[in-house]
Design a protein around this motif. Structure first.
Motif, PDB file in Angstrom:
ATOM      1  N   LYS A   1       5.322 -22.636  22.521  1.00  0.00           N
ATOM      2  CA  LYS A   1       6.744 -21.749  22.097  1.00  0.00           C
ATOM      3  C   LYS A   1       8.118 -22.615  22.730  1.00  0.00           C
ATOM      4  O   LYS A   1       9.047 -22.687  22.343  1.00  0.00           O
ATOM      5  CB  LYS A   1       6.844 -20.389  22.760  1.00  0.00           C
TER       6      LYS A   1
ATOM      7  N   CYS B   1      11.720 -22.914  16.147  1.00  0.00           N
ATOM      8  CA  CYS B   1      11.922 -21.449  16.073  1.00  0.00           C
ATOM      9  C   CYS B   1      12.931 -20.786  15.108  1.00  0.00           C
ATOM     10  O   CYS B   1      13.953 -21.493  15.345  1.00  0.00           O
ATOM     11  CB  CYS B   1      11.940 -20.939  17.661  1.00  0.00           C
TER      12      CYS B   1
ATOM     13  N   ILE C   1       7.540 -16.321  13.915  1.00  0.00           N
ATOM     14  CA  ILE C   1       6.567 -15.711  15.003  1.00  0.00           C
ATOM     15  C   ILE C   1       5.599 -16.821  15.824  1.00  0.00           C
ATOM     16  O   ILE C   1       5.357 -18.117  14.882  1.00  0.00           O
ATOM     17  CB  ILE C   1       5.588 -14.586  14.514  1.00  0.00           C
TER      18      ILE C   1
ATOM     19  N   SER D   1       5.800 -16.181   8.213  1.00  0.00           N
ATOM     20  CA  SER D   1       6.775 -15.863   9.445  1.00  0.00           C
ATOM     21  C   SER D   1       6.324 -16.900  10.223  1.00  0.00           C
ATOM     22  O   SER D   1       6.556 -16.831  11.629  1.00  0.00           O
ATOM     23  CB  SER D   1       6.887 -14.611   9.755  1.00  0.00           C
TER      24      SER D   1
END
Ligand SMILES: Nc1ncnc2c1ncn2[C@@H]1O[C@H](COP(=O)(O)OP(=O)(O)OP(=O)(O)O)[C@@H](O)[C@H]1O
Ligand SMILES: [Ca+2]
Length: 668
Positions: free
Chosen positions: A226, A235, A240, A261
């Motif tokens: 992330k 992102c 997600i 997503s």
């Protein structure tokens, strides 16, 4: 990649220096772990130059860290006997080695993804050499350390070891079972920085502008992934990040729903990467995959376009891909897209130009031949026109450089027609003008232009007729010259942008025009033309130039988004939806192994093709298809292209029209 943070012997530090007060035995354990449990190598040159480190980027980072700690590789490796190895595995995310050291001690060393390794640890090694149990409190502390590293976009590795009992060693030797990986003692956790390459965030942004969804599918930890995705701008809003194992556990239906997503998939195994690509393809998307490792090979192979890294990429990855990126730079993918789109557009321009010329020449000669018995364009003239539109046209239009605007529009869908509505409008508009013009000239030209020289040529044509025929040919060619300029920008009003930087285009246009003048003025005998006076030349030129303002006007006519073809075949879309629904139904039937579905099956493909009405449609094939071939066809299986199975739940409309109920097998 470099190790930038570490937690060793119960202490967290950002430095790479080991403090002197550590007991030598614990330092030795860490050194063994670094030097022995690795695929990489260190070459220390005799002349005192900088040591050379080989291996995967992660391995190199670890070995370099070892070098900074002052490890003497040769010494650590000396006299150590290897009893067993577990090579790094992308699914388990760890690697291990079982060794017998100089002092006769047998132990196993493991190194792998931090949180996965920590699960296997029950103790930790402390600075003084003591081994303390890994209490829940301590576990929490260590997990917090891992999170801290991961949140700063660091790849985390955990080193662990334990002594191996003689009975385990015996078992290993006899059964060659896997190395013991339970009850380990955690030695260290390190955070490795893999900085985002220069220009990657910009390239990602450009891809997104071009309507390409960039997803990151990695073996790294969720938080690390992330954080890196955040750095690279992958992102998106509403996107997600998901772990491979969560995705794996979903049903096909749930996977379809969550896929749009997904921005980041972390801790993914090679099969997760493969399944994601497969599901995307089943949804009718075009998927490009980039990868370097052997673990990326299935996904690279499956993708519509596999792009392997040329420098870091393994041979397996390169073999499985379609394009090799020589400089390993993500920015090169943007170039691939740009050029790909440019080629597609250039082909469209060429088709628009060529279809117009062909349509006009064909209709003109056909109509005039039927109506008046003689066609204005002779065979030699048509040959020249052919040269203009084929060779010269391709040279001019197919060599247009890619423009920035190509990267600002969405991608073109797989089932979008090559000739778009915009192109049809341009083709029909231009062709109508040219045809009308030439027909009027052919039938009424003598009167309109006041040509009344009745001198008869040997070919039984009067001089005026000869002049008129030349004008028709000349005007036709000049219409093509200017329409070639129109074809440069099928959807823009201003067709002149960038014209002067495309030298080849200018050469072609100039060559065509000059050659036309020479042909008419000097090659009359060959092309059946006569010399024209200057007024006639101006007239032809004006008629040709007029196609440009006309093209502008034509471009003001709005066209619908849905391709024209769908208006002509309204059942097409309906059938597609029906087939897709039924495809899902087939998938479900196979999932539940209840019934056998009736599927014309192309072996080894991702889709089956069913004929509905007169339409061939593609429907995704479920992953876990049970063994396909009924026993009786096995001997002929090599010749089998379609296998059709009885299936009772499919919608009758599909089945009745697609398959002959008698035929279980269709042969090719
Ligand atoms: N040589 C290694 N020894 C031990 N663990 C490793 C090693 N290389 C990677 N790992 C662990 O495995 C994870 C990466 O797994 P994997 O190789 O499946 O993913 P990837 O996305 O292909 O990674 P890469 O960026 O290296 O190509 C890393 O986060 C790390 O924790
Ligand atoms: Ca990889």
């Amino acid at each position: 990649m470099t190790v930038v943070e570490n937690w060793i012997f119960g202490k967290l530090r950002a430095t790479t220096e080991l403090e002197v007060e550590f007991s030598p035995s614990v330092v030795q354990t860490l050194y063994e772990s670094i030097c022995l449990n690795t695929n990489g190598n260190i070459h220390v040159p005799k002349d005192g130059n900088v040591s050379e480190v080989t291996g995967s980027p992660t391995e190199r980072a670890v070995l370099n860290w070892g070098l900074k700690l002052g490890v003497r590789f040769r010494e650590v490796r000396k006299d150590v006997v290897t009893i067993g190895v577990a090579t790094f595995n992308s699914t388990t995310k760890k690697m291990g080695i079982c060794i017998r050291t100089r002092d006769g001690k047998t132990c196993v060393h493991w190194k792998g993804a931090a949180e996965i390794m920590l699960e296997l640890c029950t103790h930790t090694l402390e600075a003084d050499g003591s081994i303390t149990p890994l209490t829940p409190d301590k576990m929490e502390q260590l997990n917090a350390t891992i999170s801290k590293f991961a949140n700063s976009a660091l790849r985390t590795l955990c080193f662990a070891y334990r002594d191996v009992s003689p009975s385990e060693v015996e078992e290993l030797a006899i059964k060659t079972t896997k190395l013991p990986d339970q009850n380990l003692i955690c030695i260290a956790i390190v955070g490795i920085k893999d900085p985002c390459r220069f220009g990657v965030p910009e390239s990602v942004a450009r891809c997104q502008q071009a309507g390409i969804k960039v997803r990151m599918v990695t073996g790294d930890n969720l938080q690390t992934a992330k954080a890196i995705a955040e750095e690279c701008g992958i992102c998106t809003e509403g996107g997600i990040a998901i772990e491979g194992k969560t995705f794996r556990a979903m049903t096909i239906e749930q996977q379809y729903n969550v896929i749009p997503s997904i921005d980041v998939m972390a801790r993914s195994s090679p099969s997760d990467k493969h399944i994601l690509v497969k599901r995307l393809l089943e949804r009718g998307e075009i998927v490009a995959v980039t990868g370097d490792g052997t673990n990326d090979a299935p996904a690279l192979h499956e993708a519509s376009i596999g792009l392997a890294m040329g420098i870091a990429g393994t041979e397996v990855a390169k073999e499985s891909s379609d394009i090799i990126i020589l400089d390993d730079n993500f920015a090169s993918i943007v170039k691939v897209v740009r050029w790909g789109r440019s080629i597609y557009c250039n082909i469209q321009k060429f088709i628009q130009f060529q279809t117009t010329v062909n349509g006009v020449a064909l209709s003109l000669n056909f109509i005039t031949a039927i109506a008046s018995g003689n066609a204005p364009l002779t065979a030699v003239q048509l040959l020249w026109v052919n040269l203009i539109m084929d060779t010269l046209g391709a040279l001019a239009l197919a060599t247009e450089q890619p423009t920035e605007s190509l990267m600002l529009r969405p991608p073109i869908g797989v089932d979008e027609p090559l000739i778009t509505n915009i192109m049809w409008r341009n083709i029909v508009g231009q062709a109508l003008y040219q045809l009308l013009l030439l027909l009027v000239l052919h039938f009424k030209g003598l009167v309109i232009l006041g040509l009344n020289d009745k001198t008869v040529w040997p070919g039984l044509q009067t001089n005026s007729e000869k002049v008129l025929q030349t004008i028709i040919f000349n005007a036709f060619v000049f219409c093509q010259v200017f329409n070639e300029i129109n074809a440069r920008k099928p959807d823009k009003i201003n067709v002149l942008t960038g014209l002067f930087s495309n030298h080849l285009f200018l050469y072609v246009i100039s060559f065509t025009s000059i050659a036309q003048v020479l042909i008419v003025e000097f090659a009359g005998n060959f092309t059946s033309t006569v010399k024209l006076d200057w007024q006639m030349w101006i007239l032809c030129l004006v008629l040709g130039v007029f196609s440009m303002p006309l093209a502008m006007l034509i471009k003001l006519i709005p066209v619908p988004d849905a391709p024209f073809i769908t208006y002509l075949t309204p059942w097409r879309e309906h059938n597609r939806n029906l087939a897709y629904r039924n495809g899902r139904k087939f998938s479900k039937a196979f999932d539940e192994h209840q019934e056998r579905a009736e599927i014309p099956m192309r072996r080894g493909s991702q889709f089956f093709e069913a004929i509905i009405g007169n339409e061939m449609v593609r429907v995704p094939i479920p992953d876990d298809l049970p063994p396909l071939l009924p026993t009786e066809v096995e001997p002929f299986s090599k010749r089998l292209k379609y296998a059709i199975f009885p299936y009772s739940h499919a919608e009758p409309s599909v089945m009745s029209s697609s398959c002959n109920p008698q035929a279980n097998i269709a042969w090719t």
